[in-house]
Design an enzyme around this catalytic site. Structure first.
Site, PDB file in Angstrom:
ATOM      1  N   GLU A   1     -15.166  22.867 -21.553  1.00 39.48           N
ATOM      2  CA  GLU A   1     -13.822  21.847 -20.910  1.00 39.48           C
ATOM      3  C   GLU A   1     -12.933  22.062 -19.928  1.00 39.48           C
ATOM      4  OE1 GLU A   1     -14.072  18.291 -24.575  1.00 39.48           O
ATOM      5  OE2 GLU A   1     -13.367  20.245 -24.656  1.00 39.48           O
TER       6      GLU A   1
ATOM      7  N   HIS B   1     -13.868  10.630 -26.053  1.00 41.46           N
ATOM      8  CA  HIS B   1     -13.584  12.321 -27.252  1.00 41.46           C
ATOM      9  C   HIS B   1     -11.674  12.330 -27.131  1.00 41.46           C
ATOM     10  CE1 HIS B   1     -14.088  16.628 -24.470  1.00 41.46           C
ATOM     11  NE2 HIS B   1     -13.150  16.237 -25.366  1.00 41.46           N
TER      12      HIS B   1
END
Length: 247
Positions: free
Chosen positions: A82, A164
């Site tokens: 990420e 998310h």
């Protein structure tokens, strides 16, 4: 625009990541191996958290140094997949010095519901953070995520990631972390206002006054929401009391 700070040293950046990672964990903003943090230490270099590690159990030696193209410069661990969204924030907004990603419960609830945090209610949140948009859904760990947040990196201080979590940034790691705290507080209060079914919104004039104050205090980024046309909070609200008669 942010006021550019001096870059922290490598050692200070790594220590700060450990410190604020522990804060995320202790506040319940992350569980298991959730979340990631990065800090900029030069025009083209950052330190970031590695993959598959609890943010409450880190040490400086596990951090990974990358350039802004994602190439590993230093470190033995694998950076979080990420980190691509962190890199995109730095690329889109060179004034950013740190990025924090977490999954705080209330903010993530709004992210999953697809509801932006843009109600003109909480003065402190509006002054320190501003409105928070929701980016469209993107599959984690691939280029879809950085593409989804790119439109928001210059004008906002945070973004909710659809289904998310949340992402905040700032001119230092302490600013980016505090914005995560403010974001979660704003989300929690907004959630409770919806349960209550009532809120007194700020007017455009009141928001203009807040904007003047926030800019004077150095808060120069983050778009404010629209206010209502007529004041809803111009009168006192007295508590209901029982007439008990003379004592």
């Amino acid at each position: 625009m942010f006021v550019q700070n001096n870059y922290p040293t490598d050692e200070q950046a790594k220590l700060d990541i450990v410190k604020y990672g522990r804060g995320l964990f202790q506040h319940g903003y992350v569980v298991s191996n959730d979340g990631n943090i990065s800090v900029k230490v030069s025009e083209n270099e950052i330190w970031c958290t590695p993959t598959d590690v609890s943010k409450g159990d880190m040490n400086p030696d596990i951090m990974v140094k990358l350039d802004l193209d994602g190439n590993i410069i230093e470190g033995h661990e694998t950076p979080s997949s990420e980190v691509k969204m962190h890199l995109r924030v730095y690329q889109e907004n060179p004034d950013v010095m740190a990025v924090v990603h977490a999954h705080p419960i209330y903010a993530t609830t709004f992210a999953i519901a697809g509801v932006a945090l843009d109600e003109p209610t909480l003065m402190e949140a509006l002054m320190q953070l501003g409105s928070v948009p929701v980016a469209k859904y993107a599959k984690p760990g691939v280029d879809e995520v950085p593409e989804s947040i790119a439109p928001f990196c210059k004008d906002y201080n945070a973004v909710l990631l659809s289904n998310h979590g949340a992402l905040t940034w700032g001119d230092s790691i302490s600013t980016a972390y505090r914005r995560m705290e403010v974001l979660e507080d704003y989300a929690r209060i907004t959630f409770n206002l919806h349960l209550l079914g009532k809120a007194r919104y700020l007017t455009e004039e009141q928001l203009a006054g807040l904007d003047e104050r926030r800019r004077a205090g150095g808060f120069t980024t983050g778009l404010l929401p629209r206010g209502v046309s007529r004041p809803q909070n111009a009168s006192d609200v007295l508590p209901r009391t029982a007439d008990l008669g003379p004592l």
